[in-house]
Design a protein around this motif. Structure first.
Motif, short mmCIF file in Angstrom:
data_model
loop_
_atom_site.label_atom_id
_atom_site.label_comp_id
_atom_site.label_asym_id
_atom_site.label_seq_id
_atom_site.Cartn_x
_atom_site.Cartn_y
_atom_site.Cartn_z
N ASN A 46 0.81 -1.22 0.00
CA ASN A 46 0.00 0.00 0.00
C ASN A 46 0.84 1.27 0.00
OD1 ASN A 46 0.83 -0.61 2.71
ND2 ASN A 46 -0.59 0.94 3.45
N ASP A 47 2.15 1.17 0.17
CA ASP A 47 2.95 2.39 0.27
C ASP A 47 4.19 2.35 -0.62
OD1 ASP A 47 4.28 0.45 1.62
OD2 ASP A 47 4.52 1.56 3.48
N ASP A 63 8.61 -8.32 -0.99
CA ASP A 63 9.18 -7.62 0.16
C ASP A 63 8.24 -6.51 0.59
OD1 ASP A 63 11.47 -9.16 0.23
OD2 ASP A 63 12.55 -7.87 -1.16
N VAL A 64 7.92 -6.50 1.88
CA VAL A 64 6.90 -5.59 2.41
C VAL A 64 7.38 -4.94 3.71
CG1 VAL A 64 4.46 -5.43 3.05
CG2 VAL A 64 5.23 -7.29 1.59
N PRO A 65 7.06 -3.65 3.94
CA PRO A 65 7.32 -3.05 5.26
C PRO A 65 6.57 -3.83 6.33
CG PRO A 65 6.81 -1.37 3.64
CD PRO A 65 6.51 -2.68 2.98
N GLN A 66 7.20 -4.02 7.49
CA GLN A 66 6.60 -4.82 8.55
C GLN A 66 5.24 -4.30 9.00
OE1 GLN A 66 9.43 -5.31 11.72
NE2 GLN A 66 10.74 -6.68 10.54
N LYS A 67 5.03 -2.99 8.88
CA LYS A 67 3.75 -2.42 9.28
C LYS A 67 2.86 -2.12 8.06
CE LYS A 67 5.46 -0.36 13.57
NZ LYS A 67 5.58 0.89 14.37
N GLY A 68 3.22 -2.71 6.93
CA GLY A 68 2.48 -2.44 5.70
C GLY A 68 1.27 -3.33 5.52
N LYS A 69 0.65 -3.19 4.37
CA LYS A 69 -0.52 -3.99 4.01
C LYS A 69 -0.35 -4.51 2.59
CE LYS A 69 -3.60 -1.28 6.97
NZ LYS A 69 -4.79 -0.39 7.03
N LEU A 70 -0.99 -5.61 2.31
CA LEU A 70 -0.96 -6.19 0.97
C LEU A 70 -2.36 -6.14 0.36
CD1 LEU A 70 1.30 -9.36 1.32
CD2 LEU A 70 1.86 -7.21 0.21
N PHE A 71 -2.40 -5.85 -0.92
CA PHE A 71 -3.66 -5.84 -1.66
C PHE A 71 -3.59 -6.94 -2.72
CE2 PHE A 71 -3.47 -1.66 0.16
CZ PHE A 71 -4.78 -1.36 0.45
N PHE A 72 -4.58 -7.83 -2.71
CA PHE A 72 -4.67 -8.92 -3.67
C PHE A 72 -5.86 -8.63 -4.59
CE2 PHE A 72 -2.73 -10.49 0.16
CZ PHE A 72 -1.75 -11.38 -0.26
N SER A 73 -5.61 -8.59 -5.88
CA SER A 73 -6.71 -8.25 -6.80
C SER A 73 -6.58 -8.98 -8.13
CB SER A 73 -6.75 -6.74 -7.05
OG SER A 73 -5.53 -6.30 -7.63
N LYS A 81 -7.59 -6.93 1.34
CA LYS A 81 -6.52 -6.17 1.99
C LYS A 81 -6.11 -6.91 3.26
CE LYS A 81 -7.73 -2.62 4.38
NZ LYS A 81 -8.22 -1.28 4.80
N ILE A 82 -4.81 -7.20 3.38
CA ILE A 82 -4.30 -7.96 4.51
C ILE A 82 -3.15 -7.19 5.17
CG2 ILE A 82 -3.28 -10.13 5.30
CD1 ILE A 82 -6.02 -10.56 4.19
N ALA A 83 -3.23 -7.00 6.48
CA ALA A 83 -2.14 -6.37 7.23
C ALA A 83 -1.04 -7.39 7.48
CB ALA A 83 -2.66 -5.82 8.55
N THR A 140 -3.56 4.62 -3.26
CA THR A 140 -3.89 3.28 -2.77
C THR A 140 -4.93 2.61 -3.67
OG1 THR A 140 -3.42 3.97 -0.50
CG2 THR A 140 -4.70 1.96 -0.78
N TYR A 141 -5.93 3.37 -4.11
CA TYR A 141 -6.94 2.81 -5.01
C TYR A 141 -6.28 2.29 -6.29
CZ TYR A 141 -10.63 5.01 -2.20
OH TYR A 141 -11.48 5.37 -1.19
N LEU A 142 -5.42 3.12 -6.90
CA LEU A 142 -4.81 2.76 -8.18
C LEU A 142 -3.85 1.58 -8.04
CD1 LEU A 142 -4.19 6.31 -9.65
CD2 LEU A 142 -5.74 4.59 -10.56
N ARG A 143 -3.24 1.44 -6.88
CA ARG A 143 -2.31 0.32 -6.68
C ARG A 143 -3.02 -1.03 -6.65
NH1 ARG A 143 0.70 3.97 -2.61
NH2 ARG A 143 2.50 4.70 -3.81
N THR A 144 -4.33 -1.03 -6.50
CA THR A 144 -5.06 -2.30 -6.52
C THR A 144 -5.32 -2.77 -7.95
OG1 THR A 144 -7.29 -1.31 -6.52
CG2 THR A 144 -6.23 -1.63 -4.37
#
Length: 223
Positions: A46-47, A63-73, A81-83, A140-144
């Protein structure tokens, strides 16, 4: 003198270790409700502009920031959206979007037609997702959307669509807001006002917009 040199070397290494420790590698498998693996599912953070796609077995690694979120689409499925929250393995099941399997109309830029009749590659941000997550930003919307890369550059959003990269000219897609070309910053748009976002990806987008649509077109409709 040697002790001081070693201390300075240690102090120079610690910040790098700290930065590296803020990222974690996530692996997992994406399947549908029937437990069949899903290929070509977009997995994004998300970032950042990092985006990967699942392989034929539904496997991905990112690779993801530890406090980040993942978007699956993926088209035809509901975006999830998963933290991360310290996880290193995230396996998920994407749910079918029943609305997507109905005779859906898509925005082609010169009118709405039935999806089955469209020859243009159109991807959309899940409207239900926009409605439920109206506190998010445009980036964030466009990244999905699979194939769309978004980078924040000096307060603005740098956007490119996969397959439309040029070394000699701008990669920026054409942005249309309620049917008119929009030249302002997407960060100035209120997410609560957004109704739908459609992305025209392939070369056939130029049929409606000529050379302006060579890098793809983002169609934004407000409420």
């Amino acid at each position: 003198m040697i002790r001081r040199t070693l201390m300075l070397l240690f102090l120079s290494i610690v910040p790098s270790l700290h930065i590296a420790s803020q990222n974690t590698t996530i692996k997992g498998i994406v399947k549908d409700d029937s437990k069949n693996p899903l290929s070509n599912v977009s997995v994004k953070t998300n970032d950042s502009e990092v985006e990967v796609f699942t392989d034929a077995t539904g496997f991905y690694t990112i690779d993801v920031p530890q406090k980040g979120k993942l978007f699956f689409s993926q088209e035809g499925f509901k975006t999830q959206k998963i933290a991360v929250k310290g996880k290193d393995i995230i396996n998920i099941f994407l749910k079918y979007d029943e609305k997507a399997f109905k005779e859906k109309e898509v925005n082609t830029g010169y009118g709405k037609i039935k999806q089955s009749e469209s020859t243009i590659s159109v991807s959309s941000v899940d409207e239900k997702f926009i409605e439920q997550e109206n506190n998010l930003d445009m980036a964030t919307y466009l990244r999905t959307v699979p194939g769309v890369s978004v980078v924040e550059e000096g307060g603005n959003l740098g956007i490119t669509i996969r397959g439309n990269r040029s070394l000699m000219s701008s990669d920026a897609p054409l942005i249309m807001l309620n049917g008119s070309q929009y030249n302002g910053s997407l960060k100035n748009l209120n997410p609560r006002d957004i109704k739908s976002i459609d992305v025209l990806k392939d070369a056939s987008a130029t049929a409606a917009y000529g050379s302006r649509g060579a890098n793809g077109v983002i169609l934004i409709t407000t409420k």
